[in-house]
Write an enzyme that holds these catalytic residues in place. Structure first.
Site, PDB file in Angstrom:
ATOM      1  N   ASP A   8       1.010  -1.309  -0.225  1.00 59.61           N
ATOM      2  CA  ASP A   8      -0.071   0.182  -0.025  1.00 59.61           C
ATOM      3  C   ASP A   8       1.074   1.177  -0.798  1.00 59.61           C
ATOM      4  OD1 ASP A   8      -2.203   1.915   0.186  1.00 59.61           O
ATOM      5  OD2 ASP A   8      -2.070   1.752   2.453  1.00 59.61           O
ATOM      6  N   ASP A  10      -0.108   4.911   1.458  1.00 64.24           N
ATOM      7  CA  ASP A  10      -0.345   5.757   1.977  1.00 64.24           C
ATOM      8  C   ASP A  10      -0.353   5.573   3.422  1.00 64.24           C
ATOM      9  OD1 ASP A  10      -1.446   7.582   0.487  1.00 64.24           O
ATOM     10  OD2 ASP A  10      -3.061   6.771   0.157  1.00 64.24           O
TER      11      ASP A  10
END
Length: 150
Positions: A8, A10
């Protein structure tokens, strides 16, 4: 064949708070609670500590992809995310993340062995491989992830 690891962006690769800190005070107040709607914010963010080095190390053993969700209401987010990867990993065809960005609101649709994600949203909780829950007691930082996967 190498195992597949999705990462991922963020608060895993990218330090979201660092982007907020670079906004002027007026913008911070106006977008309080929904900073991901600020045009260009994703391009302002710094890497998480040791994230860049960790991706390079993992790429030696695993097939690495970035699997991130882009906000639906801020189209600059989609562009900012690819430009962020190009800035920190290069845009050449021999870059470790060349053409390895997947943007999806349904991470569970991707087949792989591991998903490194800080949240359970957008299908992360339904991912069929192993979810490495970044930022938790078990995986508080990149070194703990490397220790586990390497």
């Amino acid at each position: 064949m190498k195992k597949i690891v999705y990462i991922d962006m963020d608060n895993v690769l990218v330090d979201f708070a660092s982007g907020i800190a670079k906004l002027d005070q007026k913008t911070q107040i106006e977008y309080d609670g929904h900073y991901d709607d600020v045009e260009g914010i994703f391009g302002l963010m710094d890497p998480m500590p040791n994230a860049i080095e960790a991706v390079h190390k993992l790429a030696e053993k695993y097939d690495i992809y970035v699997l991130s969700t882009a906000t639906w209401y801020n189209s600059s987010c989609w562009t900012d995310k690819i430009e962020w990867i190009q800035k920190y990993f290069g845009l050449e065809s021999d870059s470790v993340l060349y053409k390895r960005l997947i943007l999806s609101h349904h991470k569970n649709l991707n087949m792989g062995d591991y998903l490194i994600d800080d949240r359970l949203r957008n299908g992360a909780d339904k991912f069929t491989g192993e979810h490495i829950h970044f930022g938790t007691d078990k995986f508080p930082n990149w070194q703990s992830v490397l220790d586990y996967l390497l």
